[in-house]
Motif scaffolding. Structure first.
Motif, PDB file in Angstrom:
ATOM      1  N   GLN A   1      -3.051   3.799 -11.917  1.00  5.21           N
ATOM      2  CA  GLN A   1      -4.215   3.085 -12.457  1.00  5.21           C
ATOM      3  C   GLN A   1      -3.778   1.803 -13.183  1.00  5.21           C
ATOM      4  O   GLN A   1      -4.468   0.780 -13.125  1.00  5.21           O
ATOM      5  N   GLU A   2      -2.613   1.874 -13.859  1.00  2.09           N
ATOM      6  CA  GLU A   2      -2.079   0.671 -14.522  1.00  2.09           C
ATOM      7  C   GLU A   2      -1.671  -0.388 -13.489  1.00  2.09           C
ATOM      8  O   GLU A   2      -1.848  -1.578 -13.699  1.00  2.09           O
ATOM      9  N   ALA A   3      -1.119   0.081 -12.369  1.00  5.19           N
ATOM     10  CA  ALA A   3      -0.605  -0.850 -11.360  1.00  5.19           C
ATOM     11  C   ALA A   3      -1.722  -1.585 -10.618  1.00  5.19           C
ATOM     12  O   ALA A   3      -1.542  -2.738 -10.207  1.00  5.19           O
ATOM     13  N   ILE A   4      -2.882  -0.936 -10.442  1.00  7.42           N
ATOM     14  CA  ILE A   4      -3.951  -1.598  -9.677  1.00  7.42           C
ATOM     15  C   ILE A   4      -4.833  -2.503 -10.532  1.00  7.42           C
ATOM     16  O   ILE A   4      -5.721  -3.185 -10.013  1.00  7.42           O
ATOM     17  N   GLN A   5      -4.556  -2.548 -11.847  1.00  3.63           N
ATOM     18  CA  GLN A   5      -5.310  -3.459 -12.711  1.00  3.63           C
ATOM     19  C   GLN A   5      -4.872  -4.903 -12.429  1.00  3.63           C
ATOM     20  O   GLN A   5      -3.691  -5.174 -12.250  1.00  3.63           O
TER      21      GLN A   5
ATOM     22  N   GLN B   1       0.829  -1.204   0.000  1.00  6.34           N
ATOM     23  CA  GLN B   1       0.000   0.000   0.000  1.00  6.34           C
ATOM     24  C   GLN B   1       0.868   1.261   0.000  1.00  6.34           C
ATOM     25  O   GLN B   1       0.556   2.247  -0.673  1.00  6.34           O
ATOM     26  N   ARG B   2       1.993   1.220   0.742  1.00  4.94           N
ATOM     27  CA  ARG B   2       2.889   2.378   0.779  1.00  4.94           C
ATOM     28  C   ARG B   2       3.514   2.638  -0.595  1.00  4.94           C
ATOM     29  O   ARG B   2       3.623   3.781  -1.053  1.00  4.94           O
ATOM     30  N   ALA B   3       3.875   1.544  -1.292  1.00  2.00           N
ATOM     31  CA  ALA B   3       4.449   1.695  -2.635  1.00  2.00           C
ATOM     32  C   ALA B   3       3.418   2.268  -3.598  1.00  2.00           C
ATOM     33  O   ALA B   3       3.750   3.118  -4.454  1.00  2.00           O
ATOM     34  N   LEU B   4       2.148   1.817  -3.485  1.00  3.06           N
ATOM     35  CA  LEU B   4       1.090   2.350  -4.367  1.00  3.06           C
ATOM     36  C   LEU B   4       0.840   3.835  -4.090  1.00  3.06           C
ATOM     37  O   LEU B   4       0.601   4.624  -5.019  1.00  3.06           O
ATOM     38  N   ASP B   5       0.887   4.215  -2.804  1.00  2.66           N
ATOM     39  CA  ASP B   5       0.681   5.633  -2.462  1.00  2.66           C
ATOM     40  C   ASP B   5       1.798   6.499  -3.054  1.00  2.66           C
ATOM     41  O   ASP B   5       1.540   7.603  -3.573  1.00  2.66           O
ATOM     42  N   GLU B   6       3.046   6.012  -2.989  1.00  5.98           N
ATOM     43  CA  GLU B   6       4.165   6.765  -3.560  1.00  5.98           C
ATOM     44  C   GLU B   6       4.036   6.869  -5.076  1.00  5.98           C
ATOM     45  O   GLU B   6       4.337   7.909  -5.670  1.00  5.98           O
ATOM     46  N   LEU B   7       3.569   5.771  -5.707  1.00 15.90           N
ATOM     47  CA  LEU B   7       3.387   5.778  -7.155  1.00 15.90           C
ATOM     48  C   LEU B   7       2.290   6.758  -7.566  1.00 15.90           C
ATOM     49  O   LEU B   7       2.399   7.441  -8.586  1.00 15.90           O
ATOM     50  N   ARG B   8       1.254   6.867  -6.736  1.00 13.52           N
ATOM     51  CA  ARG B   8       0.154   7.784  -7.049  1.00 13.52           C
ATOM     52  C   ARG B   8       0.632   9.240  -6.999  1.00 13.52           C
ATOM     53  O   ARG B   8       0.159  10.077  -7.774  1.00 13.52           O
ATOM     54  N   LYS B   9       1.563   9.501  -6.071  1.00 12.10           N
ATOM     55  CA  LYS B   9       2.105  10.863  -5.983  1.00 12.10           C
ATOM     56  C   LYS B   9       2.894  11.209  -7.251  1.00 12.10           C
ATOM     57  O   LYS B   9       2.885  12.355  -7.697  1.00 12.10           O
ATOM     58  N   GLU B  10       3.573  10.192  -7.798  1.00  7.70           N
ATOM     59  CA  GLU B  10       4.375  10.422  -8.996  1.00  7.70           C
ATOM     60  C   GLU B  10       3.495  10.567 -10.237  1.00  7.70           C
ATOM     61  O   GLU B  10       3.619  11.535 -10.974  1.00  7.70           O
ATOM     62  N   SER B  11       2.568   9.574 -10.470  1.00  8.70           N
ATOM     63  CA  SER B  11       1.762   9.622 -11.687  1.00  8.70           C
ATOM     64  C   SER B  11       0.463   8.835 -11.456  1.00  8.70           C
ATOM     65  O   SER B  11       0.488   7.653 -11.075  1.00  8.70           O
TER      66      SER B  11
END
Length: 198
Positions: A158-162, A143-153
């Motif tokens: 959206q691609e990562a959570i598919q 979840q922490r990695a996804l939050d950091e990715l969301r801050k970037e782009s």
């Protein structure tokens, strides 16, 4: 046509030249046919009987049927015996020979067993706790990695959570849906009735 010609025409050597047909037996056909035996005989004359004897016979039949009905009504409330639950008599006869007398366990052995069960329960609890903590750490870091990715782009997020459909390929081919056939009577399967009659 002479007899010799007839014999030579129907000899075993010339039978093979007859038109080929499907025979039930494996030997050569002899072309003999038999007719069924008809066992006919004239009908017997009916004897005139005394009406009192006929009436007595009917009464006896009626009484026999009434007795059978009473017997059925008497045993109607009894449950049918289940063959699997009945113990064979030869086992009942040898029951005392089959019994085992186990020695009584000492208090030391009972204490050892209770202690062993407690140690096993503690081991399994700790193992479960370690597994749950590991899953929590994995979910938290994901979840922490996804939050950091969301801050970037947002697009990359959206691609990562598919879901990855190639990770576990799953393909199903089932029966196609067809409309029911009108006035279709489903066939009843052949079965052998082996139920007991009481």
């Amino acid at each position: 046509m002479s007899i010799n010609n007839l014999v030579t025409n129907l000899s075993r050597l010339t039978i093979k030249s007859l038109p080929i047909t499907r025979w039930v037996h494996s030997s050569n056909p002899l072309l003999f046919k038999t007719t069924p035996i008809l066992l006919g005989e004239p009908l017997k004359k009916k004897k005139r009987m005394d009406p009192a004897i006929v009436r007595a016979r009917e009464e006896r039949k009626k009484k026999k049927l009434e007795k059978a009905i009473r017997k059925l009504e008497k045993h109607a409330r009894k449950l049918k015996p289940i063959g699997e639950c009945e113990i064979p008599f030869d086992l009942l006869d040898t029951l005392n020979e089959r019994k085992r007398s186990l020695p009584a366990l000492s208090s030391e052995i009972l204490d050892k067993r209770a202690l062993l069960e407690k140690r096993w329960a503690n081991y399994k609890r700790e193992q479960r706790l370690i597994d749950v903590q590991m899953l929590d750490r994995i979910q938290y870091s994901q979840q922490r990695a996804l939050d950091e990715l969301r801050k970037e782009s947002e697009e990359l997020y959206q691609e990562a959570i598919q879901p990855d459909l190639l990770l576990m390929p799953y393909k199903v081919e089932g029966p196609v849906e067809t409309p029911p056939i009108e006035n279709y009577k489903s066939p009843d399967g052949d079965y052998k009735d082996v139920s007991k009659v009481w």
